[in-house]
Design an enzyme around this catalytic site. Structure first.
Site, PDB file in Angstrom:
ATOM      1  N   ASP A  62     -22.695  44.520  63.499  1.00 43.97           N
ATOM      2  CA  ASP A  62     -23.673  43.568  64.017  1.00 43.97           C
ATOM      3  C   ASP A  62     -24.028  44.017  65.437  1.00 43.97           C
ATOM      4  O   ASP A  62     -23.657  45.118  65.872  1.00 43.97           O
ATOM      5  CB  ASP A  62     -23.154  42.123  63.920  1.00 43.97           C
ATOM      6  CG  ASP A  62     -21.994  41.833  64.862  1.00 43.97           C
ATOM      7  OD1 ASP A  62     -21.547  42.760  65.571  1.00 43.97           O
ATOM      8  OD2 ASP A  62     -21.533  40.678  64.887  1.00 43.97           O
TER       9      ASP A  62
ATOM     10  N   HIS B 234       4.532  50.367  47.614  1.00 48.06           N
ATOM     11  CA  HIS B 234       3.296  49.798  48.160  1.00 48.06           C
ATOM     12  C   HIS B 234       2.204  49.685  47.088  1.00 48.06           C
ATOM     13  O   HIS B 234       1.344  48.823  47.178  1.00 48.06           O
ATOM     14  CB  HIS B 234       2.816  50.622  49.352  1.00 48.06           C
ATOM     15  CG  HIS B 234       3.838  50.679  50.452  1.00 48.06           C
ATOM     16  ND1 HIS B 234       4.231  49.562  51.147  1.00 48.06           N
ATOM     17  CD2 HIS B 234       4.582  51.710  50.924  1.00 48.06           C
ATOM     18  CE1 HIS B 234       5.165  49.903  52.031  1.00 48.06           C
ATOM     19  NE2 HIS B 234       5.395  51.201  51.902  1.00 48.06           N
TER      20      HIS B 234
ATOM     21  N   HIS C 249       0.601  51.559  53.968  1.00 48.51           N
ATOM     22  CA  HIS C 249       1.166  50.419  53.251  1.00 48.51           C
ATOM     23  C   HIS C 249       0.121  49.623  52.466  1.00 48.51           C
ATOM     24  O   HIS C 249       0.449  49.073  51.422  1.00 48.51           O
ATOM     25  CB  HIS C 249       1.846  49.454  54.228  1.00 48.51           C
ATOM     26  CG  HIS C 249       3.110  50.003  54.817  1.00 48.51           C
ATOM     27  ND1 HIS C 249       4.016  49.214  55.492  1.00 48.51           N
ATOM     28  CD2 HIS C 249       3.619  51.263  54.837  1.00 48.51           C
ATOM     29  CE1 HIS C 249       5.036  49.970  55.903  1.00 48.51           C
ATOM     30  NE2 HIS C 249       4.809  51.218  55.531  1.00 48.51           N
TER      31      HIS C 249
ATOM     32  N   CYS D 128     -17.637  44.519  64.419  1.00 46.86           N
ATOM     33  CA  CYS D 128     -18.265  43.345  65.023  1.00 46.86           C
ATOM     34  C   CYS D 128     -17.443  42.991  66.252  1.00 46.86           C
ATOM     35  O   CYS D 128     -16.567  43.770  66.651  1.00 46.86           O
ATOM     36  CB  CYS D 128     -18.406  42.185  64.027  1.00 46.86           C
ATOM     37  SG  CYS D 128     -16.874  41.435  63.474  1.00 46.86           S
TER      38      CYS D 128
ATOM     39  N   THR E  24     -15.030  40.696  67.072  1.00 49.11           N
ATOM     40  CA  THR E  24     -13.586  40.592  66.850  1.00 49.11           C
ATOM     41  C   THR E  24     -13.098  41.395  65.649  1.00 49.11           C
ATOM     42  O   THR E  24     -11.892  41.552  65.469  1.00 49.11           O
ATOM     43  CB  THR E  24     -13.199  39.129  66.563  1.00 49.11           C
ATOM     44  OG1 THR E  24     -13.917  38.717  65.386  1.00 49.11           O
ATOM     45  CG2 THR E  24     -13.529  38.212  67.736  1.00 49.11           C
TER      46      THR E  24
HETATM   47  C1  RB5 Z   1     -21.052  37.785  67.420  1.00 45.00           C
HETATM   48  O1  RB5 Z   1     -21.236  37.079  68.592  1.00 45.00           O
HETATM   49  C2  RB5 Z   1     -19.631  37.630  66.916  1.00 45.00           C
HETATM   50  O2  RB5 Z   1     -19.407  36.358  66.441  1.00 45.00           O
HETATM   51  C3  RB5 Z   1     -19.335  38.646  65.837  1.00 45.00           C
HETATM   52  O3  RB5 Z   1     -19.556  39.921  66.338  1.00 45.00           O
HETATM   53  C4  RB5 Z   1     -17.928  38.688  65.292  1.00 45.00           C
HETATM   54  O4  RB5 Z   1     -16.978  38.699  66.308  1.00 45.00           O
HETATM   55  C5  RB5 Z   1     -17.635  37.714  64.231  1.00 45.00           C
HETATM   56  O5  RB5 Z   1     -16.559  37.725  63.622  1.00 45.00           O
END
Ligand code: RB5
Length: 148
Positions: free
Chosen positions: A10, A135, A100, A67, A69
């Site tokens: 993203d 595994h 694993h 993305c 996180t």
């Molecule tokens: C975008 O702001 C953020 O929410 C996205 O990149 C991600 O972290 C979502 O899981």
């Protein structure tokens, strides 16, 4: 023929995606960019699902998602049968995710790793084989819970 590795992000991961595409090419792979292409805010599932479908259908062996996180991309990708998307933030976790868990999608938390860390993680994930043995049994059981 170089292995095709789809990669998607993203807006939060778009800059790091460019860095990892260059690295994949330098390592002899053929990165397939599934977007996004700019800084405009987009919805991560719109990019996770097409990549995960390619892995689920067996069109490619593995892929890379980014993305902020890593979490949203992993949630979406892991809805697809046979996809094992792992959020990874150190090379050691990348190695274990392969050994694993046979992780076939690498998910990077772009807002929480540096470019140098991300490249190290990518390389470790690419180079580490699945350990098999006990595994294999555990990985097979992941799909058993589907729909229950
Ligand atoms: C975008 O702001 C953020 O929410 C996205 O990149 C991600 O972290 C979502 O899981």
């Amino acid at each position: 023929m170089p292995e095709i590795i789809p990669i998607a992000s993203d807006h939060a991961g778009v800059e790091l995606k460019e860095r990892l595409k260059r690295e994949l090419s330098a390592l002899g792979y053929s990165p397939l960019d599934l977007g996004t292409t700019g800084a405009e805010s987009v919805d991560y599932p719109d990019f996770a699902h097409p990549l995960a479908e390619k892995v689920a259908r067996g069109e490619v062996n593995r892929g890379v998602l980014l993305c902020g996180t890593g979490l949203g991309m992993a949630y979406a990708a892991n809805r697809h049968p046979g996809v094992r998307a792992a959020v990874v933030w150190t090379p050691e976790i990348a190695e274990l995710a392969r050994q694993h868990n046979d992780a076939n999608v690498l998910v990077l938390p772009a807002r929480f790793v540096t470019d140098v860390q991300a490249v190290d993680i990518l390389k470790r994930w690419l180079d580490t084989p699945f350990a098999g043995g006990r595994h294999s049994r555990r990985v097979a059981k992941i799909e058993e819970g589907e729909g229950t």
